[in-house]
Scaffold this motif. Structure first.
Motif, PDB file in Angstrom:
ATOM      1  N   SER A  20       1.176  -1.319  -0.158  1.00 41.51           N
ATOM      2  CA  SER A  20      -0.070   0.474   0.006  1.00 41.51           C
ATOM      3  C   SER A  20       0.914   1.273   0.310  1.00 41.51           C
ATOM      4  CB  SER A  20      -1.052  -0.130   1.705  1.00 41.51           C
ATOM      5  OG  SER A  20      -1.818   1.227   1.231  1.00 41.51           O
ATOM      6  N   PRO A  21       0.509   2.570  -0.659  1.00 38.62           N
ATOM      7  CA  PRO A  21       1.144   3.826  -0.889  1.00 38.62           C
ATOM      8  C   PRO A  21       1.678   3.871   0.721  1.00 38.62           C
ATOM      9  CG  PRO A  21      -1.016   4.084  -1.652  1.00 38.62           C
ATOM     10  CD  PRO A  21      -0.674   2.975  -1.621  1.00 38.62           C
ATOM     11  N   LEU A  22      -0.032   3.226   1.839  1.00 37.80           N
ATOM     12  CA  LEU A  22       0.228   4.103   2.945  1.00 37.80           C
ATOM     13  C   LEU A  22       1.601   2.754   4.435  1.00 37.80           C
ATOM     14  CD1 LEU A  22      -3.758   4.671   3.843  1.00 37.80           C
ATOM     15  CD2 LEU A  22      -1.249   6.226   3.488  1.00 37.80           C
TER      16      LEU A  22
ATOM     17  N   VAL B   1      -0.538   8.775   9.988  1.00 34.28           N
ATOM     18  CA  VAL B   1      -2.090   8.667   9.050  1.00 34.28           C
ATOM     19  C   VAL B   1      -3.306   9.930   9.355  1.00 34.28           C
ATOM     20  CG1 VAL B   1      -3.889   6.730   8.431  1.00 34.28           C
ATOM     21  CG2 VAL B   1      -0.752   6.748   7.852  1.00 34.28           C
TER      22      VAL B   1
ATOM     23  N   GLU C  10      -5.324   8.129  -1.482  1.00 36.06           N
ATOM     24  CA  GLU C  10      -4.135   8.432  -2.212  1.00 36.06           C
ATOM     25  C   GLU C  10      -3.888   9.725  -1.812  1.00 36.06           C
ATOM     26  OE1 GLU C  10      -1.941   7.469  -4.582  1.00 36.06           O
ATOM     27  OE2 GLU C  10      -2.748   5.427  -4.705  1.00 36.06           O
TER      28      GLU C  10
ATOM     29  N   ALA D  13      -1.461   9.426   1.718  1.00 34.00           N
ATOM     30  CA  ALA D  13       0.097   9.198   1.542  1.00 34.00           C
ATOM     31  C   ALA D  13       0.189  10.578   0.783  1.00 34.00           C
ATOM     32  CB  ALA D  13      -0.267   8.248   0.676  1.00 34.00           C
TER      33      ALA D  13
ATOM     34  N   CYS E 248       0.691  12.180   4.068  1.00 34.83           N
ATOM     35  CA  CYS E 248       2.116  11.961   5.113  1.00 34.83           C
ATOM     36  C   CYS E 248       3.203  11.902   4.713  1.00 34.83           C
ATOM     37  CB  CYS E 248       1.378  10.167   4.937  1.00 34.83           C
ATOM     38  SG  CYS E 248       0.082   9.718   5.797  1.00 34.83           S
ATOM     39  N   ARG E 249       3.870  12.399   3.410  1.00 36.96           N
ATOM     40  CA  ARG E 249       4.877  12.618   3.007  1.00 36.96           C
ATOM     41  C   ARG E 249       4.977  14.269   3.107  1.00 36.96           C
ATOM     42  NH1 ARG E 249       3.112   8.747  -1.165  1.00 36.96           N
ATOM     43  NH2 ARG E 249       2.515   9.571  -2.232  1.00 36.96           N
TER      44      ARG E 249
END
Length: 217
Positions: free
Chosen positions: A3-5, A13, A181, A184, A187-188
C-alpha cells in the motif's frame, strides 16, 4: 500487495485524515497490539479490511454465514471483527490465527476480546484487540454478516470492506478506500515538515518557533 501507506505510522495517517476533515482521524479507539507482543515497535500491520460482524449467540434473527468466517478471509487482507459491546468472551483464538495465516491474511483487528495469546505470538501473527479472555466463543457470540460495513467502538467509527487498515504500537487507523492516495500525499508532506521541525528543535531553536516556521502555527 504494498500500500502507498505502508511506510507511514498510524499517527501520521491519523494526522492526514484530520487534515482531510475526517473528524475521528480514522482511529479505532482502545484497540491495542496483543501479538506478537504488547508493544513491538517493529510490527506494522496494513492491508484492506475484510469485515466480520459478530452477534449474540442467542440472536435468531441475524443471518448465518454459509462459510466459516476465517475460511472466507482473502489473502493479503486484515480481518476486522465487530463484537457485541457487552461480550466478555473471546471471538478469536489460536486456531483462528492458524487458519487466517494459512490463507495469507496479514492480521486481525478486534473490537472485542481474543484468547490464546501464546499461540498467536508463537506464530508471529499480528493481533490487535480491546482485551483478552479465557472464554471461547461457543454459546456467547457467533458470526453473522461477512464483508459488510461495520461500526467500531462507542464512537461508531465506520469500517467498510476494502478500507485500508494501518496498525502499529500506537494503535489502529482505518482509511476510507477512496482517500488512500490523498492520505499518502499528506503523510509525505507531513513527514517532511516534522523532519524540519525536529532538526530545528534539536538545534535549540525551540518548539514554538520551529512550529511557527514550518507548520505555520
Amino acid at each position: 500487495m504494498t500500500s502507498p501507506l505502508a511506510e507511514f505510522s498510524a499517527c501520521e495517517v491519523s494526522d492526514a485524515l484530520i487534515k482531510l476533515g475526517v473528524g475521528s482521524g480514522g482511529y479505532l479507539p482502545d484497540i491495542t497490539m496483543r501479538s506478537p507482543a504488547y508493544d513491538d515497535l517493529t510490527v506494522k500491520l496494513y492491508g484492506p479490511a475484510y469485515t466480520v460482524q459478530m452477534v449474540d449467540a442467542k440472536d435468531n434473527t441475524s443471518p448465518k454465514p454459509k462459510k466459516h468466517f476465517v475460511d472466507a478471509a482473502p489473502s493479503g487482507s486484515v480481518v476486522v471483527i465487530a463484537a457485541p459491546a457487552a461480550a466478555k468472551n473471546a471471538v478469536w483464538g489460536g486456531l483462528m490465527t492458524a487458519g487466517a495465516k494459512a490463507r495469507g491474511a496479514r492480521g486481525v483487528v478486534i473490537d472485542g476480546r481474543c484468547r490464546d495469546l501464546g499461540e498467536h505470538r508463537a506464530q508471529l501473527f499480528p493481533v490487535f484487540a480491546k482485551g483478552s479472555s479465557t472464554l471461547g466463543q461457543g454459546g456467547f457470540t457467533r458470526p453473522s454478516a461477512l464483508n459488510v460495513p461495520i461500526k467500531i467502538g462507542q464512537d461508531l467509527v465506520a469500517v467498510n470492506p476494502g478500507d485500508m487498515i494501518i496498525g502499529d504500537a500506537d494503535g489502529v487507523v482505518c482509511v476510507p478506500a477512496d482517500l488512500v492516495e490523498n492520505v499518502a500525499e499528506l503523510c509525505r508532506k507531513g513527514r517532511e515538515v516534522d523532519e524540519r521541525c525536529m532538526a530545528d528543535i534539536l538545534a535549540g531553536k525551540g518548539v514554538a518557533a520551529s512550529f511557527k516556521l514550518h507548520r505555520g502555527k
